[in-house]
Design an enzyme around this catalytic site. Structure first.
Site, PDB file in Angstrom:
ATOM      1  N   SER A   1     -33.904  33.903 -77.768  1.00 53.84           N
ATOM      2  CA  SER A   1     -33.044  34.125 -78.937  1.00 53.84           C
ATOM      3  C   SER A   1     -31.745  34.741 -78.473  1.00 53.84           C
ATOM      4  O   SER A   1     -31.690  35.408 -77.429  1.00 53.84           O
ATOM      5  CB  SER A   1     -33.743  35.055 -79.940  1.00 53.84           C
ATOM      6  OG  SER A   1     -32.849  35.489 -80.946  1.00 53.84           O
TER       7      SER A   1
ATOM      8  N   TYR B   1     -38.237  42.835 -82.290  1.00 57.06           N
ATOM      9  CA  TYR B   1     -38.006  41.409 -82.081  1.00 57.06           C
ATOM     10  C   TYR B   1     -37.070  41.195 -80.896  1.00 57.06           C
ATOM     11  O   TYR B   1     -37.345  40.366 -80.013  1.00 57.06           O
ATOM     12  CB  TYR B   1     -37.416  40.782 -83.346  1.00 57.06           C
ATOM     13  CG  TYR B   1     -37.163  39.299 -83.230  1.00 57.06           C
ATOM     14  CD1 TYR B   1     -38.191  38.391 -83.425  1.00 57.06           C
ATOM     15  CD2 TYR B   1     -35.899  38.809 -82.921  1.00 57.06           C
ATOM     16  CE1 TYR B   1     -37.981  37.016 -83.320  1.00 57.06           C
ATOM     17  CE2 TYR B   1     -35.671  37.447 -82.811  1.00 57.06           C
ATOM     18  CZ  TYR B   1     -36.711  36.558 -83.007  1.00 57.06           C
ATOM     19  OH  TYR B   1     -36.486  35.194 -82.888  1.00 57.06           O
TER      20      TYR B   1
END
Length: 247
Positions: A142, A155
């Site tokens: 990501s 995350y």
């Protein structure tokens, strides 16, 4: 797709989600065979039925260590050995909160799925690739792995771990023909946001509305196919894909 007598076989985790479904569709359209791995049994079986005989469902929770260790042996004839692994499964359930205000259980579950589960699946598949001196590992990271985003510490930490894991095994495998690719998408319109808020659609809508842009899952799928379709001597180490601001 490489010139082989048999279609390449891809193991795709998180196959029943928005990103996974787009990737699965692109893989089947390219002529590959796909093992669709997901913990949502009904959704993954429906997807396999829709994609036809080039796809098979594998009900798999990547946080179940024993199930992951046995997953390759559970595959039917014609869907092994695995030529390509796409580690796509992940979530941010309970996320988008300041770290001290969130649940320790939520934070642990995010790390266990996004990083530890990914590593466990890779460990189950990689030895066969090394033995055959052939294969491709694609890890979905990501933009959070390289940019600080407040209120997303667990995350982002999980994706930063994916990034370092990917770079490390690429170095370890440098003397083999196994390729390793990291994909770092920006904001993408998938179900991960809805699941983060445990199905609260108002929070989901508000989250996307604060941004001017977002990718579609098919945008990321095309990038993955680009990496897979390179000649065997070409390794796409990483792809960062972001939306333009104007949309």
């Amino acid at each position: 797709m490489s010139d082989t007598a048999q279609p390449e076989v891809v193991l795709l985790t998180g196959a029943a989600g928005g990103m996974g479904t787009a990737i699965a569709e692109a893989l089947v359209a390219s002529g590959r065979k796909v093992v669709l791995a997901d913990r949502e049994e009904a959704a993954v079986r429906d997807l396999a039925a829709r994609l036809g005989d080039r796809a098979v469902a594998l009900v798999l929770d990547i946080t179940d260590d024993r199930a992951v260790d046995a997953c390759v042996d559970a595959l039917p004839d014609g869907f092994r050995p695995i030529d390509t692994l796409i580690n796509n499964a992940g979530h941010d359930i309970g996320g988008r909160k300041r770290f001290d205000l969130g649940s320790a259980d939520d934070w642990s579950n995010i790390i266990r799925t996004n990083l530890m589960g990914l590593m466990r699946v890779t460990r189950a598949v990689l030895p066969s690739m090394v033995a055959r001196d052939k294969g491709h590992i694609v890890n979905m990271s990501s933009i959070n792995a390289v940019r600080i985003v407040p209120d997303m510490a667990p995350y982002s930490a999980s994706k930063a771990g994916v990034r370092m894991f990917t770079e490390t095994i690429r170095g370890e495998l440098a003397e083999t023909a196994v390729r390793v690719t990291e994909v770092l998408p920006g904001l993408t319109r998938t179900g991960i946001i809805s699941r983060r808020y445990r199905g609260d659609e108002e929070q989901t809508r508000a989250y996307f509305e604060q941004f001017r842009m977002a990718l579609d899952p098919a945008d990321v799928a095309r990038c993955i196919l680009f990496a897979l379709d390179q000649p065997p001597h070409v390794q796409i180490a990483e792809i960062t894909v972001l939306p333009l601001n104007r949309w």
